[in-house]
Structure formats: structure tokens, C-alpha cells
Design an enzyme around this catalytic site. Structure first.
Site, PDB file in Angstrom:
ATOM      1  N   HIS A  38     -21.405 -10.112  15.642  1.00 28.08           N
ATOM      2  CA  HIS A  38     -22.264 -11.123  16.523  1.00 28.08           C
ATOM      3  C   HIS A  38     -20.922 -11.870  17.650  1.00 28.08           C
ATOM      4  O   HIS A  38     -21.217 -12.139  18.543  1.00 28.08           O
ATOM      5  CB  HIS A  38     -22.601 -12.501  15.942  1.00 28.08           C
ATOM      6  CG  HIS A  38     -23.958 -12.165  15.173  1.00 28.08           C
ATOM      7  ND1 HIS A  38     -24.286 -12.481  13.809  1.00 28.08           N
ATOM      8  CD2 HIS A  38     -25.279 -11.754  15.357  1.00 28.08           C
ATOM      9  CE1 HIS A  38     -25.517 -12.085  13.439  1.00 28.08           C
ATOM     10  NE2 HIS A  38     -26.143 -11.603  14.206  1.00 28.08           N
TER      11      HIS A  38
ATOM     12  N   LYS B  70     -38.035 -14.195   8.733  1.00 28.97           N
ATOM     13  CA  LYS B  70     -36.860 -14.032   7.526  1.00 28.97           C
ATOM     14  C   LYS B  70     -37.154 -15.259   6.645  1.00 28.97           C
ATOM     15  O   LYS B  70     -36.867 -16.478   6.982  1.00 28.97           O
ATOM     16  CB  LYS B  70     -35.839 -14.263   8.383  1.00 28.97           C
ATOM     17  CG  LYS B  70     -35.432 -12.824   9.117  1.00 28.97           C
ATOM     18  CD  LYS B  70     -34.033 -12.710   9.726  1.00 28.97           C
ATOM     19  CE  LYS B  70     -34.066 -11.502  10.533  1.00 28.97           C
ATOM     20  NZ  LYS B  70     -32.507 -11.269  11.459  1.00 28.97           N
TER      21      LYS B  70
ATOM     22  N   ARG C  49     -27.451  -2.389  18.285  1.00 27.91           N
ATOM     23  CA  ARG C  49     -26.838  -1.738  17.111  1.00 27.91           C
ATOM     24  C   ARG C  49     -27.321  -0.154  17.385  1.00 27.91           C
ATOM     25  O   ARG C  49     -28.236  -0.011  17.960  1.00 27.91           O
ATOM     26  CB  ARG C  49     -26.997  -2.242  15.687  1.00 27.91           C
ATOM     27  CG  ARG C  49     -25.969  -3.582  15.581  1.00 27.91           C
ATOM     28  CD  ARG C  49     -26.410  -4.383  14.477  1.00 27.91           C
ATOM     29  NE  ARG C  49     -27.707  -4.974  14.623  1.00 27.91           N
ATOM     30  CZ  ARG C  49     -28.422  -5.799  13.860  1.00 27.91           C
ATOM     31  NH1 ARG C  49     -27.451  -6.202  12.871  1.00 27.91           N
ATOM     32  NH2 ARG C  49     -29.096  -6.255  13.959  1.00 27.91           N
TER      33      ARG C  49
ATOM     34  N   SER D 283     -26.245  -9.468   9.183  1.00 27.79           N
ATOM     35  CA  SER D 283     -26.147 -10.569   8.170  1.00 27.79           C
ATOM     36  C   SER D 283     -26.674 -10.065   6.881  1.00 27.79           C
ATOM     37  O   SER D 283     -25.962 -10.568   5.856  1.00 27.79           O
ATOM     38  CB  SER D 283     -26.829 -11.853   8.856  1.00 27.79           C
ATOM     39  OG  SER D 283     -26.317 -12.237  10.011  1.00 27.79           O
TER      40      SER D 283
HETATM   41  P1  ADP Z   1     -29.457  -9.933  11.991  1.00 25.27           P
HETATM   42  O1  ADP Z   1     -30.200  -8.683  12.793  1.00 25.27           O
HETATM   43  O2  ADP Z   1     -27.922  -9.246  11.526  1.00 25.27           O
HETATM   44  O3  ADP Z   1     -29.954 -11.024  11.317  1.00 25.27           O
HETATM   45  P2  ADP Z   1     -29.558 -11.750  14.328  1.00 25.27           P
HETATM   46  O4  ADP Z   1     -31.133 -11.954  14.300  1.00 25.27           O
HETATM   47  O5  ADP Z   1     -28.801 -13.098  14.117  1.00 25.27           O
HETATM   48  O6  ADP Z   1     -28.960 -10.835  13.449  1.00 25.27           O
HETATM   49  O7  ADP Z   1     -29.448 -11.103  15.560  1.00 25.27           O
HETATM   50  C1  ADP Z   1     -29.117 -11.640  16.736  1.00 25.27           C
HETATM   51  C2  ADP Z   1     -28.359 -10.572  17.836  1.00 25.27           C
HETATM   52  O8  ADP Z   1     -27.295 -10.280  17.593  1.00 25.27           O
HETATM   53  C3  ADP Z   1     -29.478  -9.474  17.945  1.00 25.27           C
HETATM   54  O9  ADP Z   1     -29.414  -9.090  19.415  1.00 25.27           O
HETATM   55  C4  ADP Z   1     -28.664  -8.359  17.278  1.00 25.27           C
HETATM   56  O10 ADP Z   1     -28.779  -7.131  17.781  1.00 25.27           O
HETATM   57  C5  ADP Z   1     -27.272  -8.947  17.510  1.00 25.27           C
HETATM   58  N1  ADP Z   1     -26.456  -8.510  16.408  1.00 25.27           N
HETATM   59  C6  ADP Z   1     -26.478  -8.563  15.163  1.00 25.27           C
HETATM   60  N2  ADP Z   1     -25.728  -7.906  14.390  1.00 25.27           N
HETATM   61  C7  ADP Z   1     -24.695  -7.276  15.395  1.00 25.27           C
HETATM   62  C8  ADP Z   1     -23.899  -6.360  15.408  1.00 25.27           C
HETATM   63  N3  ADP Z   1     -23.021  -5.875  14.452  1.00 25.27           N
HETATM   64  N4  ADP Z   1     -23.311  -5.901  16.718  1.00 25.27           N
HETATM   65  C9  ADP Z   1     -23.844  -6.132  17.706  1.00 25.27           C
HETATM   66  N5  ADP Z   1     -24.914  -6.947  17.789  1.00 25.27           N
HETATM   67  C10 ADP Z   1     -25.451  -7.432  16.709  1.00 25.27           C
END
Ligand code: ADP
Length: 162
Positions: A17, A41, A91, A129
Site C-alpha cells: 500500500h 470483510k 497486483r 493485508s
Molecule cells: P487488501 O486487498 O490487501 O485488503 P485493500 O482493500 O486495503 O487491500 O486494498 C486497497 C488498494 O491497495 C487496492 O487497490 C489494492 O489493489 C491495493 N493493494 C493492496 N496490496 C497491494 C500491494 N501489495 N501492491 C500494490 N497494491 C496493493
């Protein structure tokens, strides 16, 4: 002034992130990291307030990055800005279908709203996460995955501490 919104659940914020937020902050004048409620979630690790506070501790040195929270639709939140752009990380594989759908829906609700994607850095392509939460429950070394400011907090929470 160009404005980007980086939305997510950030439960907790990972280095993946942070990598996206940092790169976005190089491109846009102002970046809002938006901590969203995600009804899909269940059982979050951290409360929304805890996540906001943790992210603030991580991004404080970036002058053009701020943190906010919203419990409605992203497209509605974005209406408070003139020409906002949603910036999301992509990703390997799995993110694409979902993100494509969300971008289309957001544009339908708010035609003023563009979505842009930054490809994940290779190092973080498989980082999420949920993987971090799993590793934390085993007390693993999280230094490759989490900003150092929040590692102890995540480990403590995962071990059942307050
Ligand atoms: P997660 O899917 O890990 O619960 P979030 O819902 O908080 O994450 O994701 C928010 C944004 O951050 C999304 O656009 C997701 O694709 C991006 N994101 C999450 N992890 C990564 C990563 N390792 N690299 C790039 N973008 C990421």
C-alpha cells in the site's frame, strides 16, 4: 490542483500500500488515503480509528499526503473534489476483474471520476493485508511486509493483546 484518492481497507497498511501511496504522491499535488468500511470483510483486525491513526504515523513525512475515512460510497465521497482521480494498485492476476468492475461502477455513479492503476512493485505483488494478518498470528518477522512504525502494534494485536 491535482487530487488523488487512494482507497482501501488498510487492515493493516502494508509496504505494498505504502509503495502505491508514495508513487501517487510523486504524481499528484495532493493525495488522500481513504480508509473505507468494507462490508465484505467481516471481523477486521483494527478499528477504522486505529487504522487511520496508524497510517498517519506512517505517512506523516509526506507533506502532500493526508488520511481520511468514509463509510459511504467512494464515488459519493469523491464528489467533494473538483477533478479527483482514484488511484489503485494492481497486483498479479486477481485484482483485475474486481478493479475493472469497480472503476466502471464508480464512473457510472460519478461521471467526473477517473480511476488510474499503478502496477504493484514486483517485490509486493503477492503481499496483502490478509497474508500479513496470518503471518502475524504466528509471530513471524514482518519487517519485509509492514512499515516499521506499525510492526509492534500488529504483532501485539495478532497475539491477542490490546
Ligand atoms: P487488501 O486487498 O490487501 O485488503 P485493500 O482493500 O486495503 O487491500 O486494498 C486497497 C488498494 O491497495 C487496492 O487497490 C489494492 O489493489 C491495493 N493493494 C493492496 N496490496 C497491494 C500491494 N501489495 N501492491 C500494490 N497494491 C496493493
Amino acid at each position: 490542483m491535482s487530487i488523488a484518492i487512494c482507497p482501501g481497507s488498510f487492515d493493516p497498511m502494508t509496504l505494498g500500500h505504502l509503495n502505491i501511496v508514495r508513487r501517487t504522491a510523486h504524481i499528484f499535488d495532493r493525495v488522500v488515503v481513504l480508509v473505507m468500511y468494507n462490508a465484505n470483510k467481516s471481523r477486521p483486525m483494527f478499528s477504522i480509528d486505529e487504522r487511520v491513526e496508524m497510517i498517519k504515523r506512517v505517512v506523516w513525512q509526506y507533506e502532500n499526503v493526508e488520511v481520511d475515512t468514509y463509510d459511504g460510497l467512494l464515488a459519493e465521497y469523491a464528489k467533494r473534489f473538483e477533478s479527483p482521480v482514484i488511484v489503485k494498485g494492481l497486483r498479479a492476476g486477481t485484482d483485475f476483474e474486481n478493479e475493472f468492475q469497480m472503476a466502471q461502477i464508480n464512473k457510472t455513479i460519478n461521471p467526473n471520476l477517473e480511476t488510474m492503476f499503478l502496477t504493484s512493485s514486483q517485490k509486493y505483488t503477492f503481499l496483502s493485508s490478509s497474508v500479513v494478518r496470518e503471518l502475524a498470528s504466528y509471530g513471524a518477522d514482518l519487517s519485509e511486509f509492514l512499515p516499521r512504525e506499525i510492526i509492534d502494534e500488529v504483532l501485539t494485536k495478532a497475539q491477542g493483546g490490546k
